[in-house]
Design a protein around this motif. Structure first.
Motif, PDB file in Angstrom:
ATOM      1  N   GLN A 138      -2.233   7.309   2.430  1.00  0.00           N
ATOM      2  CA  GLN A 138      -3.716   7.444   2.734  1.00  0.00           C
ATOM      3  C   GLN A 138      -4.510   7.898   1.447  1.00  0.00           C
ATOM      4  N   ASN A 139      -3.868   8.578   0.654  1.00  0.00           N
ATOM      5  CA  ASN A 139      -4.809   9.102  -0.505  1.00  0.00           C
ATOM      6  C   ASN A 139      -4.836   7.859  -1.419  1.00  0.00           C
ATOM      7  N   ILE A 140      -3.875   7.138  -1.839  1.00  0.00           N
ATOM      8  CA  ILE A 140      -3.826   5.826  -2.502  1.00  0.00           C
ATOM      9  C   ILE A 140      -4.849   4.908  -1.819  1.00  0.00           C
ATOM     10  N   GLU A 141      -4.677   4.627  -0.567  1.00  0.00           N
ATOM     11  CA  GLU A 141      -5.129   3.606   0.258  1.00  0.00           C
ATOM     12  C   GLU A 141      -6.917   4.080   0.214  1.00  0.00           C
ATOM     13  N   ALA A 142      -7.054   5.241   0.207  1.00  0.00           N
ATOM     14  CA  ALA A 142      -8.511   5.678   0.105  1.00  0.00           C
ATOM     15  C   ALA A 142      -9.250   5.007  -1.196  1.00  0.00           C
ATOM     16  N   ALA A 143      -8.665   5.202  -2.381  1.00  0.00           N
ATOM     17  CA  ALA A 143      -9.238   4.494  -3.710  1.00  0.00           C
ATOM     18  C   ALA A 143      -9.577   3.095  -3.441  1.00  0.00           C
ATOM     19  N   ALA A 144      -8.509   2.444  -2.811  1.00  0.00           N
ATOM     20  CA  ALA A 144      -8.801   0.865  -2.511  1.00  0.00           C
ATOM     21  C   ALA A 144      -9.889   0.533  -1.478  1.00  0.00           C
ATOM     22  N   TYR A 145     -10.041   1.642  -0.693  1.00  0.00           N
ATOM     23  CA  TYR A 145     -11.071   1.500   0.503  1.00  0.00           C
ATOM     24  C   TYR A 145     -12.470   1.531  -0.161  1.00  0.00           C
ATOM     25  N   PHE A 146     -12.547   2.435  -1.215  1.00  0.00           N
ATOM     26  CA  PHE A 146     -13.750   2.778  -1.849  1.00  0.00           C
ATOM     27  C   PHE A 146     -14.450   1.755  -2.545  1.00  0.00           C
ATOM     28  N   TYR A 147     -13.149   0.995  -3.251  1.00  0.00           N
ATOM     29  CA  TYR A 147     -13.569  -0.328  -4.025  1.00  0.00           C
ATOM     30  C   TYR A 147     -13.903  -1.374  -3.053  1.00  0.00           C
ATOM     31  N   LYS A 148     -13.158  -1.849  -2.109  1.00  0.00           N
ATOM     32  CA  LYS A 148     -13.604  -3.006  -1.191  1.00  0.00           C
ATOM     33  C   LYS A 148     -13.091  -2.942   0.032  1.00  0.00           C
ATOM     34  N   GLY A 149     -13.239  -1.895   0.641  1.00  0.00           N
ATOM     35  CA  GLY A 149     -13.214  -1.484   2.084  1.00  0.00           C
ATOM     36  C   GLY A 149     -12.027  -2.124   2.807  1.00  0.00           C
ATOM     37  N   LYS A 150     -11.923  -2.467   3.948  1.00  0.00           N
ATOM     38  CA  LYS A 150     -10.652  -2.529   4.700  1.00  0.00           C
ATOM     39  C   LYS A 150      -9.890  -3.605   3.819  1.00  0.00           C
ATOM     40  N   ALA A 151     -10.548  -4.738   3.454  1.00  0.00           N
ATOM     41  CA  ALA A 151      -9.651  -5.887   2.502  1.00  0.00           C
ATOM     42  C   ALA A 151      -9.041  -5.068   1.409  1.00  0.00           C
ATOM     43  N   GLY A 152      -9.607  -4.138   0.726  1.00  0.00           N
ATOM     44  CA  GLY A 152      -8.964  -3.513  -0.288  1.00  0.00           C
ATOM     45  C   GLY A 152      -7.807  -2.523   0.017  1.00  0.00           C
ATOM     46  N   MET A 153      -7.915  -2.080   1.165  1.00  0.00           N
ATOM     47  CA  MET A 153      -6.857  -1.191   1.861  1.00  0.00           C
ATOM     48  C   MET A 153      -5.498  -2.318   2.069  1.00  0.00           C
ATOM     49  N   THR A 154      -5.853  -3.203   2.762  1.00  0.00           N
ATOM     50  CA  THR A 154      -4.798  -4.336   2.934  1.00  0.00           C
ATOM     51  C   THR A 154      -3.944  -4.681   1.699  1.00  0.00           C
ATOM     52  N   GLU A 155      -4.946  -5.085   0.618  1.00  0.00           N
ATOM     53  CA  GLU A 155      -4.200  -5.450  -0.735  1.00  0.00           C
ATOM     54  C   GLU A 155      -3.355  -4.249  -1.241  1.00  0.00           C
ATOM     55  N   ALA A 156      -3.978  -3.142  -1.112  1.00  0.00           N
ATOM     56  CA  ALA A 156      -3.246  -1.819  -1.543  1.00  0.00           C
ATOM     57  C   ALA A 156      -1.952  -1.567  -0.918  1.00  0.00           C
ATOM     58  N   ARG A 157      -1.694  -1.764   0.341  1.00  0.00           N
ATOM     59  CA  ARG A 157      -0.804  -1.700   1.238  1.00  0.00           C
ATOM     60  C   ARG A 157       0.352  -2.568   0.661  1.00  0.00           C
ATOM     61  N   GLN A 158       0.092  -3.635  -0.058  1.00  0.00           N
ATOM     62  CA  GLN A 158       1.056  -4.748  -0.446  1.00  0.00           C
ATOM     63  C   GLN A 158       1.814  -3.999  -1.763  1.00  0.00           C
ATOM     64  N   ARG A 159       0.775  -3.210  -2.645  1.00  0.00           N
ATOM     65  CA  ARG A 159       1.040  -2.907  -3.737  1.00  0.00           C
ATOM     66  C   ARG A 159       1.779  -1.635  -3.848  1.00  0.00           C
ATOM     67  N   ILE A 160       1.410  -0.852  -2.982  1.00  0.00           N
ATOM     68  CA  ILE A 160       1.724   0.540  -3.047  1.00  0.00           C
ATOM     69  C   ILE A 160       3.334   0.806  -3.160  1.00  0.00           C
ATOM     70  N   PRO A 161       4.282   0.045  -2.296  1.00  0.00           N
ATOM     71  CA  PRO A 161       5.775   0.277  -2.579  1.00  0.00           C
ATOM     72  C   PRO A 161       6.217   0.073  -3.776  1.00  0.00           C
ATOM     73  N   SER A 162       5.639  -1.060  -4.477  1.00  0.00           N
ATOM     74  CA  SER A 162       6.195  -1.269  -6.075  1.00  0.00           C
ATOM     75  C   SER A 162       5.791  -0.184  -6.859  1.00  0.00           C
ATOM     76  N   MET A 163       4.411   0.143  -6.675  1.00  0.00           N
ATOM     77  CA  MET A 163       3.717   1.148  -7.288  1.00  0.00           C
ATOM     78  C   MET A 163       4.606   2.692  -7.289  1.00  0.00           C
ATOM     79  N   LEU A 164       5.043   3.021  -6.178  1.00  0.00           N
ATOM     80  CA  LEU A 164       5.946   4.177  -5.755  1.00  0.00           C
ATOM     81  C   LEU A 164       7.104   3.983  -6.431  1.00  0.00           C
ATOM     82  N   GLU A 165       7.671   2.594  -6.555  1.00  0.00           N
ATOM     83  CA  GLU A 165       8.974   2.567  -7.109  1.00  0.00           C
ATOM     84  C   GLU A 165       8.939   2.713  -8.556  1.00  0.00           C
ATOM     85  N   HIS A 166       7.727   2.212  -9.195  1.00  0.00           N
ATOM     86  CA  HIS A 166       7.510   2.255 -10.663  1.00  0.00           C
ATOM     87  C   HIS A 166       7.534   3.686 -11.116  1.00  0.00           C
ATOM     88  N   LEU A 167       6.690   4.472 -10.153  1.00  0.00           N
ATOM     89  CA  LEU A 167       6.745   5.724 -10.402  1.00  0.00           C
ATOM     90  C   LEU A 167       7.704   6.614 -10.110  1.00  0.00           C
TER      91      LEU A 167
END
Ligand code: ATP
Ligand code: MG
Length: 247
Positions: free
Chosen positions: A123-152
């Motif tokens: 939710q912390n990461i999705e919040a940043a995407a939500y501030f950028y472009k609302g629910k669509a941003g959150m949906t995009e973020a959800r797809q990117r978060i797993p690979s980002m967590l893995e990278h980190l």
């Protein structure tokens, strides 16, 4: 995540003119005082950062580093002069438009990482995407978060943990993910390593710069040993004509 009544809604009104200029930051006759009674703390006649640059800014306590970063993220507005970001006027925008621009184009990592403690990592990461472009941003973020967590080097299950339960090392990596989830063109970091031990600090720097390869960076720290990670080095006293009451 909880609804916020103050979200910027005109997410599409800023399209950085990406090819018009190779400049990430332009400062011109920039002056700032905290109030009319206070002496000015910032006086920067001219300063520029190219999109290809990663800049380390050092300097003593009280010399205006955090004030400058707060001007660059739009949480403060200049008393005089102009800040352009990504080739566009920034400081002359309304505070609401600056918020929207920041959400879209600027990633910020703070000293204490500033995670929202009662929200999960996801939710912390999705919040940043939500501030950028609302629910669509959150949906995009959800797809990117797993690979980002893995990278980190974070376990996929950490997404469900509350921020309040994280170790400092996990916290810093979540802060990087949150700052970069919207693929910002400018990353601003204020003393993000000051609470880390030497080994964790070096790991943080490697991860940050690895994941921010294509991003202009301004990184402020007292710790001059970190300068080696950056292509450009500045002392705030060389940039800011006001020496102030520094220590
Ligand atoms: N909210 C504020 N109101 C009034 N003056 C402030 C405020 N915040 C900072 N200042 C003053 O502005 C000057 C610059 O402070 P700033 O926090 O930018 O320094 P800094 O270089 O980030 O220092 P440090 O390395 O300790 O973080 C200092 O003289 C400080 O006292
Ligand atoms: Mg500071």
């Amino acid at each position: 995540m909880p609804d916020s009544p103050n979200l910027p809604t005109d997410h599409t009104s800023f399209k950085a003119n990406e090819d018009a200029t190779g400049e990430a930051v332009g400062l011109s006759h920039l002056k700032f005082a905290y109030s009319e009674q206070d002496n000015p703390v910032i006086d920067i006649p001219s300063w520029h950062l190219a999109k290809s640059e990663k800049c380390f800014i050092a300097g003593p306590s009280g010399a205006g580093k955090s004030t400058l970063l707060n001007l660059l993220t739009g949480t403060l507005a200049p008393t005089e002069g102009e800040i352009t970001l990504l080739g566009q006027p920034f400081s002359s925008l309304s505070s609401r438009k600056r918020d929207a621009f920041r959400a879209r184009h600027i990633g910020v990592v703070f000293q204490q990482f500033n995670l929202i403690e009662y929200l999960t990592v996801q939710q912390n990461i999705e919040a940043a995407a939500y501030f950028y472009k609302g629910k669509a941003g959150m949906t995009e973020a959800r797809q990117r978060i797993p690979s980002m967590l893995e990278h980190l080097q974070l376990s996929p299950t950490i997404g469900r943990k509350k921020a309040a339960t994280l170790s400092v090392g996990q916290r810093q990596r979540v802060a990087i993910a949150r700052a970069l989830i919207n693929r910002p063109q400018l990353l601003i970091a204020d003393e993000p390593t000051s609470s880390l031990d030497a080994q964790t600090r070096d790991q943080f720097m490697q991860l940050l710069l690895d994941i921010a390869q294509d991003t202009a960076v301004i990184f402020v720290s007292h710790d001059v040993s970190l300068a080696r990670y950056f292509s450009r080095h500045e002392d705030i006293r060389e940039i800011n004509a006001i020496q102030g009451n520094v220590q």
